[in-house]
Write a protein that holds these residues in place. Sequence first.
Motif, PDB file in Angstrom:
ATOM      1  N   LEU A   1     169.077  84.650  77.972  1.00 20.98           N
ATOM      2  CA  LEU A   1     169.205  83.725  76.926  1.00 20.98           C
ATOM      3  C   LEU A   1     171.463  83.495  78.114  1.00 20.98           C
ATOM      4  O   LEU A   1     171.672  82.672  78.333  1.00 20.98           O
ATOM      5  N   LEU A   2     171.724  84.353  78.914  1.00 14.60           N
ATOM      6  CA  LEU A   2     173.019  84.685  78.774  1.00 14.60           C
ATOM      7  C   LEU A   2     172.766  85.576  80.030  1.00 14.60           C
ATOM      8  O   LEU A   2     172.661  86.581  80.012  1.00 14.60           O
ATOM      9  N   SER A   3     174.140  84.916  80.998  1.00 15.55           N
ATOM     10  CA  SER A   3     173.722  85.542  82.514  1.00 15.55           C
ATOM     11  C   SER A   3     174.995  87.051  82.276  1.00 15.55           C
ATOM     12  O   SER A   3     175.503  87.848  83.112  1.00 15.55           O
ATOM     13  N   ASP A   4     176.143  87.147  81.532  1.00 14.22           N
ATOM     14  CA  ASP A   4     177.131  88.140  81.791  1.00 14.22           C
ATOM     15  C   ASP A   4     176.555  88.998  80.600  1.00 14.22           C
ATOM     16  O   ASP A   4     176.874  88.458  79.195  1.00 14.22           O
ATOM     17  N   GLY A   5     176.877  90.335  80.888  1.00 19.48           N
ATOM     18  CA  GLY A   5     177.077  91.550  79.686  1.00 19.48           C
ATOM     19  C   GLY A   5     177.682  91.527  78.832  1.00 19.48           C
ATOM     20  O   GLY A   5     177.511  92.008  77.781  1.00 19.48           O
ATOM     21  N   ARG A   6     178.777  90.960  78.760  1.00 22.15           N
ATOM     22  CA  ARG A   6     179.797  90.868  77.569  1.00 22.15           C
ATOM     23  C   ARG A   6     179.651  89.348  77.146  1.00 22.15           C
ATOM     24  O   ARG A   6     179.208  89.970  76.073  1.00 22.15           O
TER      25      ARG A   6
ATOM     26  N   ARG B   1     178.361  80.096  81.238  1.00 24.11           N
ATOM     27  CA  ARG B   1     177.620  80.924  82.029  1.00 24.11           C
ATOM     28  C   ARG B   1     176.356  81.435  81.067  1.00 24.11           C
ATOM     29  O   ARG B   1     176.018  82.284  80.631  1.00 24.11           O
ATOM     30  N   ARG B   2     175.165  80.326  81.922  1.00 21.23           N
ATOM     31  CA  ARG B   2     173.334  81.134  81.794  1.00 21.23           C
ATOM     32  C   ARG B   2     172.703  81.388  82.329  1.00 21.23           C
ATOM     33  O   ARG B   2     172.808  80.432  83.400  1.00 21.23           O
ATOM     34  N   PRO B   3     171.967  81.760  82.213  1.00 13.82           N
ATOM     35  CA  PRO B   3     170.861  81.780  83.474  1.00 13.82           C
ATOM     36  C   PRO B   3     169.760  80.673  84.081  1.00 13.82           C
ATOM     37  O   PRO B   3     170.207  79.496  82.556  1.00 13.82           O
ATOM     38  N   GLU B   4     170.167  80.718  84.960  1.00 14.38           N
ATOM     39  CA  GLU B   4     169.180  78.746  85.423  1.00 14.38           C
ATOM     40  C   GLU B   4     167.954  78.862  84.171  1.00 14.38           C
ATOM     41  O   GLU B   4     167.588  77.717  84.640  1.00 14.38           O
ATOM     42  N   THR B   5     167.385  79.543  84.470  1.00  9.15           N
ATOM     43  CA  THR B   5     166.013  79.280  83.553  1.00  9.15           C
ATOM     44  C   THR B   5     166.295  78.648  82.454  1.00  9.15           C
ATOM     45  O   THR B   5     164.808  77.919  81.754  1.00  9.15           O
TER      46      THR B   5
END
Length: 195
Positions: free
Chosen positions: A36-41, A87-91
């Motif tokens: 659900l999140l695109s950034d590791g931080r 910041r989150r994935p398009e899916t």
Amino acid sequence: MTDEELIERFFARSEDAVEELRSQYGAYCRAIAGRLLSDGRDVEECLSDCWMAVWNAVPPTRPEHFKGWLGAIVRNRALAIGRQNRRRPETVDEAALELATCLPAGEDAHAAAEAAELGQAISSFLRQQKEEVRTVFLRRYWYADSVEEAARRMGWPVSRTKSVLFRTRNKLKVYLCQEGFLNGAGAGNECAESH
């Protein structure tokens, strides 16, 4: 360690309860947050927030289905962080748009209570479906898998996955109309179109 033993450690305010939680469920929670999140931080922030949320909730809460309860905490926090940080994935957005076509819009003051009732209705609907239908639906709309990922996990062709998801969304829309969550007065006359 069983979930009940873990919960007892939280009730006893044992200092190792959070560490045991991380050890036992860290990978599970990281997988949910990572989808659900695109950034590791953001994932790390989410997990840290969730460990604190569990510490603050248990006690007094004694979750009956601990793993599902924990997954919901992680998912909700991840979605909030994704919205906040943009910041989150398009899916995530794709799945939300697909599902939005069969859910009521929450515009009035009763939206929170209706959301809880709606959640119970969707759970009831899913319990009535075949296990494979329930699984692919949850993979797409709870875990935010892409259609291709859900198909791969199910061992299905993408076309079958799309078809099952489409039919299930339509069945859900009919079910929600029958349960009174959608009505014919809104934009698009939801219930009339779903029959």
